[in-house]
Each structure stands twice: as structure tokens, then as C-alpha cells.
Design a protein around this motif. Sequence first.
Motif, PDB file in Angstrom:
ATOM      1  N   PRO A   1       0.798  -1.235   0.000  1.00 38.87           N
ATOM      2  CA  PRO A   1       0.000   0.000   0.000  1.00 38.87           C
ATOM      3  C   PRO A   1       0.829   1.283   0.000  1.00 38.87           C
ATOM      4  O   PRO A   1       0.537   2.208  -0.760  1.00 38.87           O
ATOM      5  N   GLU A   2       1.855   1.379   0.841  1.00 37.05           N
ATOM      6  CA  GLU A   2       2.609   2.626   0.952  1.00 37.05           C
ATOM      7  C   GLU A   2       3.414   2.921  -0.311  1.00 37.05           C
ATOM      8  O   GLU A   2       3.408   4.052  -0.810  1.00 37.05           O
TER       9      GLU A   2
ATOM     10  N   ALA B   1       1.104   3.949  -3.143  1.00 37.09           N
ATOM     11  CA  ALA B   1       0.737   5.364  -3.029  1.00 37.09           C
ATOM     12  C   ALA B   1       1.902   6.267  -3.429  1.00 37.09           C
ATOM     13  O   ALA B   1       1.709   7.290  -4.092  1.00 37.09           O
TER      14      ALA B   1
ATOM     15  N   VAL C   1      -6.693   2.950   0.247  1.00 39.08           N
ATOM     16  CA  VAL C   1      -5.555   3.870   0.153  1.00 39.08           C
ATOM     17  C   VAL C   1      -6.006   5.215  -0.417  1.00 39.08           C
ATOM     18  O   VAL C   1      -5.609   6.282   0.071  1.00 39.08           O
TER      19      VAL C   1
ATOM     20  N   ASN D   1      -6.246   9.031   1.368  1.00 45.90           N
ATOM     21  CA  ASN D   1      -5.527  10.179   0.814  1.00 45.90           C
ATOM     22  C   ASN D   1      -6.465  11.316   0.419  1.00 45.90           C
ATOM     23  O   ASN D   1      -6.092  12.194  -0.359  1.00 45.90           O
TER      24      ASN D   1
END
Length: 271
Positions: A110-111, A114, A149, A153
Amino acid sequence: MKYSANRPVFIFVSKLTFFFLFLGCGQETVNHEKSGVAISFDDRFINEWYALRPLFQKYNAKVTFFVTCSDSLSAEEISKLKQLERDGHEIGFHGTIHGKSTELIKALGPEKYAATEIYPGKDAMKKAGFYPKSYAHPGGNHNDQVDSVLFANGFEILRDVAISRRKIYGIPVYTIAPRVMDWIFYGFKKEKLVDALLIDTDSGITEREINDAIEKAKNTGSALMLFGHEPLYGSPNNGEYGFKVAFLEKILKEANRKNLKFYTMSELPEN
């Protein structure tokens, strides 16, 4: 009690009236004032979109432009997007690299997903003065993890892709009439995951089908969601993919004739 020859008729009418009143109590009231269309455009055909300004002004229409690869926007492109925004249109986000989200998040997590697809483009838009609240999935590719995600954001509505005709190697796989595709009609129930119907030339959508869908939106108090890519003034060639401008005008004209509202994507959950 004196018998009346009309009494049986009176009882029947009373029961019938009660039945319809009871039936009506269980039905949701339709707010026709909300009926509308929400049209959006994907990728980065900024000059071509900008050329549509007179058409939008003619029908007092506002739309959403989902921009991809925003970290490399030129000063001229930013200026044109700013003008479109001042006209009342929305500038949404369509990813930094236009990648296949499910594969990216599976491979990177996920990180890093992104950091690859969301942060660079979103930061570039912020520096240019744009603060997108809506997101269109590149290729309509996503899953629950990707969506989480994006919501984390700050995106308030995520738009997917709906196609009424699908072919594989030129062979028809399915055909669905747009008017029965309930998922392309926004019901104003604060939905945040939505689908818009493709109107590009290869979609096979006809004017009659669009008119039927517009009529459904009007009758049900919903908003018909549509999208395309590049504005075309003739048949596509050299790998072009997009919608015919003449077809778009027919959509705008019919929606305007039916007194439907024009919504940007982020306005839908706000109404």
C-alpha cells in the motif's frame, strides 16, 4: 340501517383507495429536481478538452476532467485547466503513471503503491493550485485495498468504468442496454464508489440508448454517469481512442432539453 344500493360500490372504492394509499406509503418519494447527468473525461487531452469550452457554454454544462501524469504538466496546460476550473468544471485525478493498481499494490504494498501512483501526481497538482477530491481508476482497475488507500488520501468519490458492450477478439461477449444498468445511475445516497458508462466510439452506444438512459435519470431522480477520452471530429485513426464531439453535443442537448442538471463528480455525494 337503511340499505343503499350504492353501499357495496362505496365499500369497494374505499378499500381500493386504502390499498393504493398503503402501497404509496411503502414507496420512496422521487426527487425529480435532482435528476441530472455527470460527464467526465479521462487521461490528458487538455488542448482538445479546452477546445470544447464553447460547446459546454452553449448548454450551460459542467463536467469533470480526470488528469493523469500531472507531474509533467506544462505551464500552458495548467493555464488551460485553470480556465476550465473557473468555468465551473472540476479537475479530478487519474493517477501519476496510469498504472494497473491491483498489480502495483500487490507488488509494492500500500505505501509504495501510493508513493508511485498517488503522491507525485497529487503533489504536482497541489503545487499547480489544484486540490482534486475525485479519482478515476486507470483502466477501471482496483480492489478494496486500492480503494482504502485512495480514501485515506482524501478522495471523496472513486469512479470506475462501465461498458454496455464487450468484445474479445471481435467476438461479442455481452450486450446490456444502458437503461437497465442501475449501477451507472447515481441515487444520491452518498455513494462513494461509482461507475460511469463509456461513450467512446468503440463502446457501440447509440443515440437512442443514451436518450433512454437520460429519460430514466429524469424519471428516477438520479444522475446518469458517463465518460470518454479524447474528443474526435471524425472516425478514430492512428490509435486514437475517444468519443465523437457530435455525439457529445447530442447528449448535452438532450439533457438540457429534459431540464436535467449537470453535476461534477465531487458534487454527487454532496447532494
